[in-house]
Every structure is written in structure tokens, then in C-alpha cells.
Design a protein around this motif. Structure first.
Motif, PDB file in Angstrom:
ATOM      1  N   SER A  60      10.753   8.605 -15.958  1.00  0.00           N
ATOM      2  CA  SER A  60       9.894   8.074 -17.019  1.00  0.00           C
ATOM      3  C   SER A  60       9.181   6.790 -16.626  1.00  0.00           C
ATOM      4  O   SER A  60       8.644   6.085 -17.461  1.00  0.00           O
ATOM      5  CB  SER A  60      10.732   7.828 -18.265  1.00  0.00           C
ATOM      6  OG  SER A  60      11.791   6.947 -17.919  1.00  0.00           O
ATOM      7  N   MET A  61       9.209   6.443 -15.334  1.00  0.00           N
ATOM      8  CA  MET A  61       8.512   5.220 -14.915  1.00  0.00           C
ATOM      9  C   MET A  61       7.000   5.404 -15.077  1.00  0.00           C
ATOM     10  O   MET A  61       6.483   6.510 -14.907  1.00  0.00           O
ATOM     11  CB  MET A  61       8.812   4.919 -13.438  1.00  0.00           C
ATOM     12  CG  MET A  61      10.236   4.550 -13.151  1.00  0.00           C
ATOM     13  SD  MET A  61      10.612   2.897 -13.705  1.00  0.00           S
ATOM     14  CE  MET A  61       9.889   1.946 -12.386  1.00  0.00           C
ATOM     15  N   PRO A  62       6.281   4.316 -15.397  1.00  0.00           N
ATOM     16  CA  PRO A  62       4.805   4.429 -15.475  1.00  0.00           C
ATOM     17  C   PRO A  62       4.213   4.449 -14.074  1.00  0.00           C
ATOM     18  O   PRO A  62       3.639   3.467 -13.611  1.00  0.00           O
ATOM     19  CB  PRO A  62       4.409   3.168 -16.249  1.00  0.00           C
ATOM     20  CG  PRO A  62       5.503   2.185 -15.972  1.00  0.00           C
ATOM     21  CD  PRO A  62       6.760   2.973 -15.722  1.00  0.00           C
ATOM     22  N   TRP A  63       4.347   5.596 -13.399  1.00  0.00           N
ATOM     23  CA  TRP A  63       4.002   5.657 -11.969  1.00  0.00           C
ATOM     24  C   TRP A  63       2.545   5.335 -11.687  1.00  0.00           C
ATOM     25  O   TRP A  63       2.239   4.644 -10.714  1.00  0.00           O
ATOM     26  CB  TRP A  63       4.342   7.042 -11.400  1.00  0.00           C
ATOM     27  CG  TRP A  63       5.804   7.339 -11.348  1.00  0.00           C
ATOM     28  CD1 TRP A  63       6.472   8.321 -12.016  1.00  0.00           C
ATOM     29  CD2 TRP A  63       6.818   6.642 -10.591  1.00  0.00           C
ATOM     30  NE1 TRP A  63       7.813   8.289 -11.731  1.00  0.00           N
ATOM     31  CE2 TRP A  63       8.056   7.272 -10.855  1.00  0.00           C
ATOM     32  CE3 TRP A  63       6.794   5.557  -9.733  1.00  0.00           C
ATOM     33  CZ2 TRP A  63       9.256   6.852 -10.283  1.00  0.00           C
ATOM     34  CZ3 TRP A  63       7.983   5.131  -9.162  1.00  0.00           C
ATOM     35  CH2 TRP A  63       9.199   5.774  -9.439  1.00  0.00           C
ATOM     36  N   LEU A  64       1.647   5.868 -12.518  1.00  0.00           N
ATOM     37  CA  LEU A  64       0.220   5.665 -12.213  1.00  0.00           C
ATOM     38  C   LEU A  64      -0.164   4.188 -12.257  1.00  0.00           C
ATOM     39  O   LEU A  64      -0.736   3.671 -11.296  1.00  0.00           O
ATOM     40  CB  LEU A  64      -0.654   6.478 -13.164  1.00  0.00           C
ATOM     41  CG  LEU A  64      -0.739   7.983 -12.903  1.00  0.00           C
ATOM     42  CD1 LEU A  64      -1.658   8.639 -13.920  1.00  0.00           C
ATOM     43  CD2 LEU A  64      -1.244   8.269 -11.501  1.00  0.00           C
TER      44      LEU A  64
ATOM     45  N   LEU B 239       0.836  -1.206   0.000  1.00  0.00           N
ATOM     46  CA  LEU B 239       0.000   0.000   0.000  1.00  0.00           C
ATOM     47  C   LEU B 239       0.870   1.257   0.000  1.00  0.00           C
ATOM     48  O   LEU B 239       0.591   2.218  -0.726  1.00  0.00           O
ATOM     49  CB  LEU B 239      -0.926   0.005   1.223  1.00  0.00           C
ATOM     50  CG  LEU B 239      -2.077  -0.995   1.195  1.00  0.00           C
ATOM     51  CD1 LEU B 239      -2.789  -1.074   2.550  1.00  0.00           C
ATOM     52  CD2 LEU B 239      -3.092  -0.616   0.115  1.00  0.00           C
ATOM     53  N   LEU B 240       1.930   1.236   0.808  1.00  0.00           N
ATOM     54  CA  LEU B 240       2.782   2.435   0.889  1.00  0.00           C
ATOM     55  C   LEU B 240       3.541   2.671  -0.412  1.00  0.00           C
ATOM     56  O   LEU B 240       3.614   3.811  -0.896  1.00  0.00           O
ATOM     57  CB  LEU B 240       3.751   2.309   2.065  1.00  0.00           C
ATOM     58  CG  LEU B 240       3.106   2.458   3.457  1.00  0.00           C
ATOM     59  CD1 LEU B 240       4.126   2.223   4.551  1.00  0.00           C
ATOM     60  CD2 LEU B 240       2.471   3.839   3.617  1.00  0.00           C
ATOM     61  N   THR B 241       4.083   1.590  -0.998  1.00  0.00           N
ATOM     62  CA  THR B 241       4.791   1.800  -2.259  1.00  0.00           C
ATOM     63  C   THR B 241       3.802   2.176  -3.361  1.00  0.00           C
ATOM     64  O   THR B 241       4.095   3.026  -4.218  1.00  0.00           O
ATOM     65  CB  THR B 241       5.590   0.552  -2.695  1.00  0.00           C
ATOM     66  OG1 THR B 241       4.768  -0.585  -2.481  1.00  0.00           O
ATOM     67  CG2 THR B 241       6.870   0.380  -1.933  1.00  0.00           C
ATOM     68  N   GLY B 242       2.619   1.549  -3.327  1.00  0.00           N
ATOM     69  CA  GLY B 242       1.590   1.882  -4.326  1.00  0.00           C
ATOM     70  C   GLY B 242       1.185   3.338  -4.218  1.00  0.00           C
ATOM     71  O   GLY B 242       1.089   4.049  -5.223  1.00  0.00           O
ATOM     72  N   LEU B 243       0.970   3.802  -2.973  1.00  0.00           N
ATOM     73  CA  LEU B 243       0.562   5.193  -2.775  1.00  0.00           C
ATOM     74  C   LEU B 243       1.668   6.140  -3.247  1.00  0.00           C
ATOM     75  O   LEU B 243       1.403   7.134  -3.935  1.00  0.00           O
ATOM     76  CB  LEU B 243       0.239   5.441  -1.295  1.00  0.00           C
ATOM     77  CG  LEU B 243      -0.121   6.875  -0.922  1.00  0.00           C
ATOM     78  CD1 LEU B 243      -1.391   7.320  -1.639  1.00  0.00           C
ATOM     79  CD2 LEU B 243      -0.301   7.024   0.587  1.00  0.00           C
ATOM     80  N   GLY B 244       2.908   5.796  -2.898  1.00  0.00           N
ATOM     81  CA  GLY B 244       4.031   6.638  -3.324  1.00  0.00           C
ATOM     82  C   GLY B 244       4.075   6.757  -4.840  1.00  0.00           C
ATOM     83  O   GLY B 244       4.225   7.858  -5.394  1.00  0.00           O
ATOM     84  N   SER B 245       3.908   5.624  -5.538  1.00  0.00           N
ATOM     85  CA  SER B 245       3.947   5.653  -7.008  1.00  0.00           C
ATOM     86  C   SER B 245       2.793   6.469  -7.566  1.00  0.00           C
ATOM     87  O   SER B 245       2.968   7.259  -8.511  1.00  0.00           O
ATOM     88  CB  SER B 245       3.848   4.231  -7.571  1.00  0.00           C
ATOM     89  OG  SER B 245       4.855   3.441  -7.031  1.00  0.00           O
TER      90      SER B 245
END
Lengths: 175, 449
Positions: B110-114, B89-95
Motif C-alpha cells: 500500500s505504499m504510494p509508489w508513484l 535514481l535507482l530507488t526512484g525508478l524501482g518505486s
């Protein structure tokens, strides 16, 4: 009526640091009528005796070497209900309570504190009866950790929870 | 019948959640997001998701991991899974937040953050859903509070699925026509399912049991509670299933399903309010503790937010009005409820953690001895004053006043968080009553066992 017993070896779970409780409960729930459960563990699972006792199982345990234990849980002949009510206690052979506590009107967590203080004074084999206004979900594991057996259920009016607590003959064994 | 023990990871969820809340309030005070910027600006999305996921959803998840076993008197199905979920959840929220920052024009690589954020969040929520769902399932038939929680979890499934669709679409990973339509028009469904279904409906269910427990009120199930459950669940289903069907199959807008759900939600909330007032009236505990008092204020904010929502829906909403209502809902109701319950729950869990084994064997402090309510109360007042002023500033379109009010909320929240730290440190307990006889600085904000 009697079927071959089912075997459950929780030693791999225990050795890998896991918690076998849910696997044991699954196995117990999956037992046929009259079927026994043969459990293999890395220690004598004393707290489980209380839990499965309340589900209507007797137990016979023996050490099988290397510190491992084999316990045979056999259904009691009279075990009609998996949720025993306090009034079923006479049948299971518990003595009359030596002390009554009415904790129904106390602020939480005072009922838990008073009950734990009172059970510390019980002699082996003695029973205490506590009346509460709700199921004492945090008290029950604490009783289990200290090696007490308990039976509890709501009275018919659904407002008073009656809890009977018995001090086992060897409370230290639960540690 | 097995009872409940302490959840090892709940305090970690609470700590992460409080950090997110403090960050969000600092951003609001700094003028990030609505009303300083447009309602649909990417920076507003950063703020909204920091509050909705980082603060409210982590708080609710941590609380459920502890209290679903209490509600159903069964142990958690997988006690170690919550830590994996928290990490996801924390890494997902950060991204996700990086993705929104990228949309706002910040240089975030250029990472696909969303899409990455959506995958992390979906994974984390799925693990918790599986864990809590299995625990509830193993305890069938469950009581009414647990059924509210189950419906709230169903709503969370909808929130996560819509969020996934939005992120994959905005991240450019899909051009599916149905997904595009949902992304352009389905945001109200996402928000209603999140704030209404997942957070509010779950909080309602848990509060039925916790309030009764803390105030010593009878827990009888009333007809009004059952109707509140049915109408609320209907409202969730109308949005969850009716919303996309209306949009994609019948080509209607979002208004008909939203209005139908609002009608169900109004009945549910009115009956819930009546039930809670009955709990207060029939309580045996004469003194109302801080958490129950603040809960009553939060409930008042919920009532006000609902009335404003109806008025706004009738008059035709503007961005300012939507922002104001959502703000009052998130901060006057959910955040205040969360802070009030944290104040009680942290003290209780700390007490049980530190003194559980000693109870009955030697004198121990009471739960109340771990907190100082008169010292904490003014900060809750300041918090509510801040929320009131900030809501008003939003309705009136006064961003500077809003920032000042948000700063007051930040100060109040920081001080309430500090009170929680003091509680965890047993700061108010006399030395002679400390568990080991000395002031060990316990495993405070990390795993508690």
C-alpha cells in the motif's frame, strides 16, 4: 595597488577527506587586482603551483608545524592574462625546447603515449614542445601527477595546439 | 585548462544501465507491454520507463559525468555527488515501476509508489543537473557541443517536472485542475522532451566532440552547427513553455506545439546529419572503427525514424505507428548509439585507468588491444537485424514476430555486454603487458578508482 591578502584555510576540507580544488579556484577568481592569496593546507600543494603559476601567481611556501603548510600566492607584476599562450613563455623565463614532437596526425591516444614517453627523458629544467590537433584534456592531469609544468594554447589558426612541458627541478616533490 | 580525469562513478552508471536494458529486452521477448498489450497499458509504462530512465538516462548521465569535464576542460564541480544521485535514481525508478505494476493489478503493497518514485527520480536528476550545470557554468563561455548539452539538460528539467506532475496526480496526491489536464493530455510533451530534447539533443552535442576526437576530424564550428543548435533549442522551448501554455491558457490541444517543435527539430536534425557527414569525410583516420561504423547505422535509423514520424504525422497516427516510430527511435538510434559508444568508451576508460600511470615508463598495450572488433561486429549486426524486424512487426501488428526479434536483440545485447566485461577484465591483454604483471580482477563494475 597592493591590497591585504585573502586567507583560505583548506585544512578542514582536507581532513574530512574532501577535495579543496574548487574552493581554491573560487577564492582565486574572487581576488581583487594585485591581491594575494594565503593558503593553509595539510601538505605542500605542489601541483597547485603549476596551475596558479599559469594563472599568473608566484608562490612562497613554508611549513608551519604539524606538517601543515602556508603558501602565499602573489600575482606576478607582468601577469596580464589568466590564459597564458606559449608565446608568453619567453617572459616567464622558460628555456628553448630541447625537443619538438609533432603529434598532430596520430590516432588517439597515441599523442598522449608519445608525449609521456618523451617527457620521461627530459632532464630537470628542460622543456619539450609538442604539437597536437586538440586540447589534450587527459594528458594534462597526468603531467601534473608526475610533477611536470606545462603551458598550452591553440595557435592563431585554431587547428594546432602547442604544448610546452618543463621538467621541474624536484619532480618527486609532486608525489 | 585544467584537464579531465576519470570519473569515479561512471562505470557504475553504465553497469546499472546495461542491466536495465537487458531486463527490458527480456520483458519484450516475454511479451510484456506493447505490442502484445495496449500502448497505454501500465505494463507498457513499466517497459518504457525501464528503457527511458533505467537504460538511456542512466547511460547518458554516466557519460555526461565523464565527458562534460572533457567538453569544457574543467573538473566536475562535485565529484562525489553522482553516487548519491545514482542511489536516488535507482530507488526512484524501482518505486515508479512498482507503482505501474500496482496500476496493472499486481499486489505491491500500500505504499504510494508513484509519488515516492517521482520524488526519488527528481532528487537524483536534480543532483546531477546541479553538478553538471555548475561545471558548465564555471567554464563559461562554453563551446557549441557543451551548449547542446546545456539545452539537453534544460529539456531534462521539463521531463522531470512533467513526470512529477503525472506521478503525483496518478498517485492521488493532488487534484489540481491544471495538473489533471497536463496528466491526461501532456504525455506527448513528456515523451518528446525526453527522447528528443534530453537524450537526442544531448547525444548530438557530445557526438560532435567525441566523433571528431575518435576519427581525427577537424572540430571547427560551422554555421550549420550553430543553426542546428538554435532550431533544436527552439523546438525544446516550444514544447517546454509553449506546450503547457497552449494547453492550459489557450485551451488548445497538444498538436500545434508538437508540430511547431517538429518543424524546428527537422531543421536541426537535417543540419546535424550534414555536419556529421562532413566529419566522416574530413577525418584523417583512414580506418573506421566499429564504434564509428555502428554510429553511422544508428544515424541511418534516426533518419528513417524521422521520415516515418513525418509520414505518420501527415497521415494521422495510430497506436501501432506511434509505437513503431518510438521503438525505432529508442532502439535503432539511441540504444545503438549507446552500445556503440560504450564499446569505445569502456575500452578507453579502462585503458586510462589501468595504464595511465605507466604510460611512457614501460611498453603498454594500445586501446585497440583491449577489444576484439571482428568478434564483436556480428553481434551488432544481429542487434540491428533484431531492431529492423521488431520495428516492422510493430508497424504490421505482429506481436509474435516482435517477441522473436526482441529475443534476438536480447542475445546480441547480452553478448555485447559480455564483450564489455572482457574489456574491463583486460582479457585480451597478454600477461606480460598486464599493469601489475598479473591478472588482477580489477574493480570492474563498481567504482573504478
Amino acid at each position: 595597488m597592493t591590497q591585504a591578502s585573502r586567507e583560505l584555510d583548506v585544512r578542514p576540507i582536507l581532513r574530512s577527506g574532501g577535495e579543496p580544488f574548487s574552493a581554491i579556484m573560487q577564492a582565486v577568481n574572487g581576488l581583487g587586482a594585485g591581491q594575494a592569496l594565503r593558503l593553509l593546507a595539510t601538505f605542500e600543494p605542489v601541483p597547485l603551483y603549476t596551475v596558479l603559476g599559469k594563472k599568473g601567481f608566484d608562490h612562497a611556501a613554508r611549513e608551519i608545524g604539524d606538517g601543515d603548510w602556508e603558501v602565499l600566492f602573489t600575482p606576478q607584476a607582468q601577469a596580464a592574462s589568466a590564459q597564458p599562450a606559449p608565446n608568453g613563455v619567453a617572459a616567464s623565463g622558460w628555456p628553448e625546447p630541447v625537443r619538438q614532437l609533432d603529434n598532430r596526425d596520430l590516432d588517439p591516444p597515441e599523442p598522449m603515449v608519445r608525449t609521456l614517453a618523451a617527457v620521461e627523458e627530459l632532464q630537470p629544467g628542460e622543456v619539450l614542445c609538442a604539437l597536437l590537433c586538440r586540447e589534450p584534456v587527459f594528458l594534462l592531469p597526468e603531467l601534473g601527477k608526475r610533477g611536470f609544468e606545462w603551458l598550452g594554447a591553440f595557435e592563431a589558426d585554431r587547428t594546432t595546439y602547442k604544448l610546452l612541458i618543463r621538467k621541474g627541478a624536484q619532480p618527486e616533490a609532486a608525489q | 585548462m585544467f584537464g579531465a580525469s576519470l570519473s569515479r562513478w561512471t562505470m557504475s552508471y553504465f553497469t546499472a544501465a546495461l542491466c536495465a536494458l537487458l531486463c527490458a529486452e527480456a520483458l519484450m521477448a516475454a511479451g510484456v507491454g506493447f505490442p502484445s498489450q495496449p500502448l497505454v497499458a501500465p505494463l507498457t509504462l513499466v517497459l518504457v520507463h525501464l528503457v527511458a530512465i533505467g537504460w538511456l538516462s542512466l547511460l547518458m548521465s554516466g557519460a555526461l559525468i565523464q565527458f562534460v569535464p572533457v567538453l569544457v576542460a574543467k573538473p566536475l564541480a562535485h565529484p562525489e555527488l553522482p553516487v548519491v544521485a545514482l542511489a536516488l535514481l535507482l530507488t526512484g525508478l524501482g518505486s515508479l515501476l512498482l507503482g505501474f505494476l500496482g496500476m496493472a493489478g499486481f499486489s505491491v503493497g500500500s505504499m504510494p509508489w508513484l509519488p515516492l518514485g517521482a520524488i526519488g527520480l527528481a532528487g537524483g536528476f536534480a543532483l546531477n543537473l546541479w553538478n553538471l550545470g555548475r561545471t558548465l557554468w564555471s567554464a563559461r563561455p562554453v563551446g557549441l557541443p557543451a551548449r547542446f548539452v546545456a539545452a539537453g539538460l534544460l529539456s531534462l528539467v521539463g521531463v522531470v517536472m512533467l513526470g512529477m506532475i503525472f506521478s503525483l496526480t496518478l498517485g492521488g496526491w493532488t487534484t489540481n485542475a491544471a495538473f489533471l489536464r497536463l496528466t491526461s493530455e501532456g504525455i506527448p510533451f513528456h515523451a518528446a522532451l525526453g527522447l528528443g530534447g534530453w537524450l537526442t539533443f544531448t547525444a548530438m552535442g557530445v557526438s560532435y566532440r567525441l566523433l571528431a576526437m575518435f576519427m581525427l576530424a577537424p572540430e571547427a564550428e560551422h554555421r550549420s552547427s550553430r543553426i542546428a543548435f538554435l532550431t533544436g533549442t527552439m523546438a525544446i522551448l516550444v514544447i517546454l513553455i509553449g506546450g503547457p501554455v497552449c494547453l492550459l491558457i489557450f485551451g488548445q490541444g497538444v498538436i500545434p506545439p508538437l508540430l511547431a517543435a517538429l518543424a524546428g527539430a527537422l531543421v536541426s536534425l537535417a543540419l546535424y546529419g550534414q555536419d556529421i557527414m562532413r566529419l566522416y569525410r574530413t577525418r584523417k583516420r583512414p580506418k573506421i572503427e566499429l564504434n564509428a561504423r555502428v554510429f553511422a547505422w544508428a544515424l541511418g535509423s534516426l533518419g528513417l525514424a524521422v521520415l516515418l514520424l513525418v509520414a505518420v504525422a501527415a497521415l494521422g497516427p495510430t497506436d501501432r505507428q506511434i509505437g513503431g516510430v518510438v521503438f525505432l527511435f529508442a532502439f535503432g538510434w539511441l540504444t545503438a548509439l549507446g552500445l556503440a559508444k560504450l564499446y569505445k568508451i569502456v575500452a578507453f576508460l579502462t585503458w586510462l585507468e589501468c595504464y595511465g600511470m605507466l604510460l611512457g615508463k614501460r611498453p603498454t598495450p594500445r586501446v585497440q588491444d583491449l577489444v576484439d572488433e571482428p568478434r564483436a561486429m556480428p553481434w551488432f549486426w544481429l542487434y540491428f537485424t533484431g531492431v529492423g524486424a521488431a520495428s516492422l512487426a510493430m508497424f504490421l501488428g505482429a506481436p509474435l514476430v516482435f517477441r522473436g526479434a526482441a529475443f534476438a536483440m536480447l542475445i546480441a545485447t547480452a553478448r555485447i555486454s559480455f564483450e564489455l566485461v572482457l574489456t574491463r577484465n583486460l582479457a585480451a591483454v597478454p600477461r606480460a603487458m598486464l599493469p601489475g604483471g598479473h591478472r588482477a580482477w580489477p574493480r570492474l563494475h563498481l567504482p573504478i578508482l
